[in-house]
Enzyme design. Structure first.
Site, short mmCIF file in Angstrom:
data_model
loop_
_atom_site.label_atom_id
_atom_site.label_comp_id
_atom_site.label_asym_id
_atom_site.label_seq_id
_atom_site.Cartn_x
_atom_site.Cartn_y
_atom_site.Cartn_z
N ASN B 12 0.86 -1.33 0.27
CA ASN B 12 0.15 -0.25 -0.17
C ASN B 12 0.65 0.85 0.35
O ASN B 12 0.51 2.03 -1.21
CB ASN B 12 -0.68 0.24 1.59
CG ASN B 12 -2.41 0.93 1.21
OD1 ASN B 12 -2.06 1.57 2.65
ND2 ASN B 12 -2.70 1.20 -0.18
N LYS B 204 7.02 5.79 18.16
CA LYS B 204 5.67 5.56 18.80
C LYS B 204 4.47 4.50 18.71
O LYS B 204 3.13 5.73 19.57
CB LYS B 204 4.96 6.92 17.09
CG LYS B 204 4.60 5.82 16.15
CD LYS B 204 4.18 6.55 15.18
CE LYS B 204 3.43 5.97 13.94
NZ LYS B 204 4.68 5.65 13.04
#
Lengths: 341, 341
Positions: B12, B204
């Site tokens: 993707n 993160k």
């Protein structure tokens, strides 16, 4: 010496913080256990609001559902409330200060008096920005710290964990004020940068308009995050350019990124800006009526004033996001301009 | 000399970035106009995916609805794809690299070859963290930059404005790569801090679990913003503690706060963490099946590995948020621990 504390203001945020400082003052010998709270007197169901607060220990108008500590005493007379106070906490709409400060000064202040401003906003005069803390500092001739952060009042009242930033120019004052405000669910960090902390609280609302425009346009997370980030960079740049002594670390504090995040995802400025895009053409005044019941937005005021300052210093090109936000909000620019860099 | 570009990967994100680098390579004489794209060959409706890409110029499996530039040529053989490449762009699951890199090395690289990793993830061995870029750098013996940011693939493909951060250790390589990746709607900033940029992209996801726990508990904006802010501080502290040459400014870039914001408000780690709280007791494996169709979460892996590193260095107390997230995710701690500081 136990310091006498006076909280000037009893709105939603003032009442929420009264719960914390009332508790702290009651348990810390550094503070007089009675905390005076100046309350703008009004009638609620035929009774004085001060009387309700002092008997039912609840501000039924501005913070219903949460009890205030019994040592927080509502006083309708400003002079009586501030008499003998060593610590003055300002938590009123900044438009009130012009009339209030000379009255406070006229009654005389203790030699050790200090102030702290919880007012998120800035004022402007012909020379540019007027910081609220400087207005207090200059008029009363006492030191003034500030307390700002990601602190939605009702969540603080509910005891939800959050952080706040105390900006001071005197670490001793900062340490004392931390003892007054810090709590298990309200974690206060002290930074030696009162102006940076205060500016964050005021100009973040401009960025929130940009975030709201993104939401109104149906933009995804990438673009909104970019707008928030660029906004934070312009906040930094603006502070460094127009003020001395700003510290970069301040922008990492609760008053910086955390408050910016809550403001750009919740918050009235974001909400009205989203509606501004979706309901075009519409005026801000109409949105304030429809969404805020007539209350004024801080972000639109700040966007105009900041743009004037940028124009005056011929540096709007260094602040492309602030400029775009102004043009969309006030010059009929196409809202999609927000994502054209 | 026109540099030959090879993009290794066609998922993707690889397909989305192929649209940008294909366009840039076609119009910039510094690059050979043909961009090779290594594609893991698979059958789609009875046809080879490479054949579909090379005739219909669309990756119908991983980025349907968006055309690829015609100068992007899909090649199923890795050795053939990388032959003569001056710029190798890695955009595959990092588990593929162990087998791929020796094959690439064995076929020989041009003397000017450089690499850039778009892989958001980290690996771990008995010594601690292994950065993907170092794995590439050390195995191929070439410089490796990284590109990270708030870049949800489908939004990039749609041409929504966003930013990205190119972390490099050589500014000349950074400048060249910026020409390859930068576009009007994909604004690339170069920073001389490849490790900081890469670490942001990986850790993160731990913070995103904490944000998801807040959502699952129904917490308001104050608390979630505090968790995100504390998470950013611990990301910084972790990077500075365990790596040299980290720059504070990196955390203000798209790879830092912007990517953290998108990840903590959108993103699969946040989503699964919210479900983890709401559906307790439930395992991560079951959530990966239900929500991600069996794909693995990056955040849970990183949370475990980072906690092991903190334990090994006896410094978990310096990372209270990372520690709480680990304890909630893997040691049956009460999720409300997330807001107890």
């Amino acid at each position: 010496m136990a310091r006498k504390v006076c909280l000037i203001g009893s709105g939603n945020w003032g009442s929420a913080i009264a719960r914390i400082i009332g508790d702290n003052a009651a348990h810390n010998p550094k503070f007089d256990s009675q905390v005076n709270m100046w309350v703008f007197e009004e009638q609620v169901n035929g009774r004085n609001l001060t009387e309700i607060i002092n008997t039912e220990h609840e501000n039924v108008k501005y913070l219903p559902g949460y009890k205030l500590p019994e040592n927080v005493v509502a006083i309708p007379d400003l002079i009586e409330a501030v008499k003998g106070a060593d610590i003055l906490i300002f938590c009123v709409p900044h438009q009130f200060l012009g009339a209030m400060l000379p009255r406070i000064k006229s009654q005389g202040l203790t030699s050790s008096a200090i102030a702290v401003s919880l007012i998120k906003g800035i004022d402007f005069n012909e020379h540019g920005i007027v910081l609220i803390s400087n207005m207090i500092r200059d008029t009363l001739n006492i030191d003034c710290s500030v307390l700002m952060g990601a602190n939605v009042a009702n969540e603080v009242a509910a005891g939800d964990f959050c952080e706040s930033t105390l900006g001071c120019s005197d670490l001793c004052h900062g340490a004392l004020l931390k003892e007054l405000f810090n709590a298990r669910t309200f974690r206060v960090d002290v930074v030696l940068d009162p102006h940076g902390v205060e500016l964050c609280g005021a100009i973040k609302n401009i960025v929130a308009l940009g975030a709201g425009f993104c939401d109104g346009l149906g933009y995804g997370g990438n673009t909104k995050a970019a707008v928030i980030r660029i906004g934070l960079m312009e906040m930094k740049h603006f502070c460094f350019k127009f003020f001395d002594g700003i510290k970069e670390d301040t922008f990492f504090q609760s008053c910086g990124i955390a408050d910016l995040i809550t403001t750009c995802f919740g918050g009235r400025n974001r909400k009205c800006a989203e509606a501004f895009v979706r309901q075009q053409p519409i005026t801000w005044e109409k949105l304030e009526q429809e969404i805020l019941n007539g209350q004024k937005l801080q972000g639109t005021l700040a966007a105009q004033e900041v743009y004037q300052i940028l124009q005056k210093h011929a540096c709007a090109d260094q602040f492309p996001l602030f400029t775009k936000i102004y043009l969309i909000a006030f010059q009929h620019a196409d809202p999609t301009l927000i994502s054209q860099f």
